[in-house]
Design an enzyme around this catalytic site. Sequence first.
Site, PDB file in Angstrom:
ATOM      1  N   ASP A   1      -1.573   5.398  -5.212  1.00  0.00           N
ATOM      2  CA  ASP A   1      -0.305   6.151  -5.227  1.00  0.00           C
ATOM      3  C   ASP A   1      -0.565   7.624  -5.559  1.00  0.00           C
ATOM      4  O   ASP A   1      -0.007   8.532  -4.935  1.00  0.00           O
ATOM      5  CB  ASP A   1       0.717   5.513  -6.186  1.00  0.00           C
ATOM      6  CG  ASP A   1       0.097   5.023  -7.481  1.00  0.00           C
ATOM      7  OD1 ASP A   1      -1.138   4.967  -7.586  1.00  0.00           O
ATOM      8  OD2 ASP A   1       0.866   4.698  -8.411  1.00  0.00           O
TER       9      ASP A   1
ATOM     10  N   LYS B   1      -6.280   0.197  -6.605  1.00  0.00           N
ATOM     11  CA  LYS B   1      -5.085  -0.015  -7.429  1.00  0.00           C
ATOM     12  C   LYS B   1      -5.522  -0.934  -8.566  1.00  0.00           C
ATOM     13  O   LYS B   1      -4.954  -2.012  -8.785  1.00  0.00           O
ATOM     14  CB  LYS B   1      -3.973  -0.621  -6.548  1.00  0.00           C
ATOM     15  CG  LYS B   1      -2.615  -0.687  -7.186  1.00  0.00           C
ATOM     16  CD  LYS B   1      -1.914   0.654  -7.307  1.00  0.00           C
ATOM     17  CE  LYS B   1      -0.588   0.481  -8.033  1.00  0.00           C
ATOM     18  NZ  LYS B   1       0.001   1.754  -8.481  1.00  0.00           N
TER      19      LYS B   1
ATOM     20  N   TYR C   1      -5.268  -7.816   5.690  1.00  0.00           N
ATOM     21  CA  TYR C   1      -5.009  -8.066   7.115  1.00  0.00           C
ATOM     22  C   TYR C   1      -5.720  -9.331   7.601  1.00  0.00           C
ATOM     23  O   TYR C   1      -5.382  -9.869   8.649  1.00  0.00           O
ATOM     24  CB  TYR C   1      -5.441  -6.875   7.976  1.00  0.00           C
ATOM     25  CG  TYR C   1      -4.638  -5.603   7.734  1.00  0.00           C
ATOM     26  CD1 TYR C   1      -3.476  -5.620   6.971  1.00  0.00           C
ATOM     27  CD2 TYR C   1      -5.033  -4.395   8.273  1.00  0.00           C
ATOM     28  CE1 TYR C   1      -2.754  -4.467   6.737  1.00  0.00           C
ATOM     29  CE2 TYR C   1      -4.304  -3.226   8.053  1.00  0.00           C
ATOM     30  CZ  TYR C   1      -3.162  -3.279   7.277  1.00  0.00           C
ATOM     31  OH  TYR C   1      -2.451  -2.128   7.055  1.00  0.00           O
TER      32      TYR C   1
ATOM     33  N   ASP D   1      -3.694   7.951   8.148  1.00  0.00           N
ATOM     34  CA  ASP D   1      -2.608   8.551   8.938  1.00  0.00           C
ATOM     35  C   ASP D   1      -2.017   9.756   8.201  1.00  0.00           C
ATOM     36  O   ASP D   1      -1.657  10.763   8.814  1.00  0.00           O
ATOM     37  CB  ASP D   1      -1.494   7.527   9.205  1.00  0.00           C
ATOM     38  CG  ASP D   1      -1.739   6.744  10.484  1.00  0.00           C
ATOM     39  OD1 ASP D   1      -2.892   6.762  10.974  1.00  0.00           O
ATOM     40  OD2 ASP D   1      -0.796   6.120  11.000  1.00  0.00           O
TER      41      ASP D   1
ATOM     42  N   ASP E   1      -5.609   2.365   6.092  1.00  0.00           N
ATOM     43  CA  ASP E   1      -4.715   2.438   7.252  1.00  0.00           C
ATOM     44  C   ASP E   1      -3.649   3.507   6.994  1.00  0.00           C
ATOM     45  O   ASP E   1      -3.384   4.384   7.828  1.00  0.00           O
ATOM     46  CB  ASP E   1      -4.062   1.046   7.420  1.00  0.00           C
ATOM     47  CG  ASP E   1      -3.350   0.889   8.742  1.00  0.00           C
ATOM     48  OD1 ASP E   1      -3.368   1.833   9.549  1.00  0.00           O
ATOM     49  OD2 ASP E   1      -2.766  -0.189   8.967  1.00  0.00           O
TER      50      ASP E   1
END
Length: 357
Positions: free
Chosen positions: A223, A191, A141, A251, A247
Amino acid sequence: MKATIAALAGDGVGQEIVPEAVTVLKAVGRTFGHTFDFIEALVGGQAIDKTGVPLPPDTLALAKQSDAVMLGAVGGPKWEGLDYSIRPERALLGLREQLGLYANLRPAKLYSMLADASTLKREVVEGIDILVVRELTGGIYFGKPKGIEKIPGGERGFNTEVYTTEEIRRIAIVAFEAARKRRKKVMSVDKANVLESSELWRRVVIDVHKQYPDIELSHIYVDNCAMQLVRNPKQFDVMVTTNMFGDILSDEAAMLTGSIGMLPSASIGTKTGMYEPIHGSAPDIAGKNIANPIATIASAAMMLSYAFKLDKEAEAIERAIVATLEQGYRTKDIHTPGMTLVGTREMGAAILKNLKG
Ligand code: NAD
């Protein structure tokens, strides 16, 4: 104690839920003998309408001078057509960057009386108590280069995932310290099978872990983590991860608990911390006295604990929330048959009534 708190309600439901949290904090002050002074300021779309920018200099100065920042939410359809550089959401990035808020702590805890409001089966979600520690000021970001450029035959959009040793080290410390106060387990999410930045992430987390031999450390690919969160969420205690993975995963963890309207967050760093619900401005329900104020009131409890070390006072708020839910009060997002449906203000008032010293 005496503290000054910047109250930045922002857009949409922010205008309804922040006043409820402020009322509860004022009552905590009266009950326990503290003085909390609230100073309101513009942020997000409200600020764009009045000043042309989402984070006016006065708001930023207030945030920096305050002992803590209470934020509602920013954004909404009205401002979606604006250039990215002046969208309401830029205010969040600006506050995080300027206040040095590199760690975002998001507890996802299921209140057992709400297990039936979850989309997953009661036996899968009952008892979950996860703390997601998300890196907040680095990663894709903020990484450069970024942009959209013309290329023959079209355009090319690009962002950069980048982490330094120091950025990883300090977020890992936050996670290990938090785990010490909990069930002493940290799961680092990366990852590393594909990304070099993740390879460094894993190496640094392993290195920091040497200072925390009492904590059990494990690693999981993002994943698989997304899958495990819905398959067996009870296996997680503290989860530490990058800005973008955090992020998304926070959620997902939020949904396990039934409603995004229940979950608080604390963003901490080198200076003033910021406390806010994890949800956005919920334009679909804004202004209707429907929004659940619990996430924001629980964020106020996190503020008491993290910013002011007032753990007893924070627990009083948490107990008041539990008592209110036990009495059967529910906002629309967590309502199930047989429970008492109430609005934002009524939920705030019920929690206030249950607040005991
Ligand atoms: P959202 O979190 O605002 O809403 C998602 C869904 O959850 C909606 O159906 C909404 O009604 C519901 N919801 C959210 N908060 C609730 C509450 N307290 N009680 C009951 N239900 C609630 O996410 P979105 O719709 O993707 O985004 C809306 C706007 O908010 C966008 O402009 C987005 O950029 C912004 N946003 C801001 C923040 C922030 O300020 N921290 C975070 C996320 C999104």
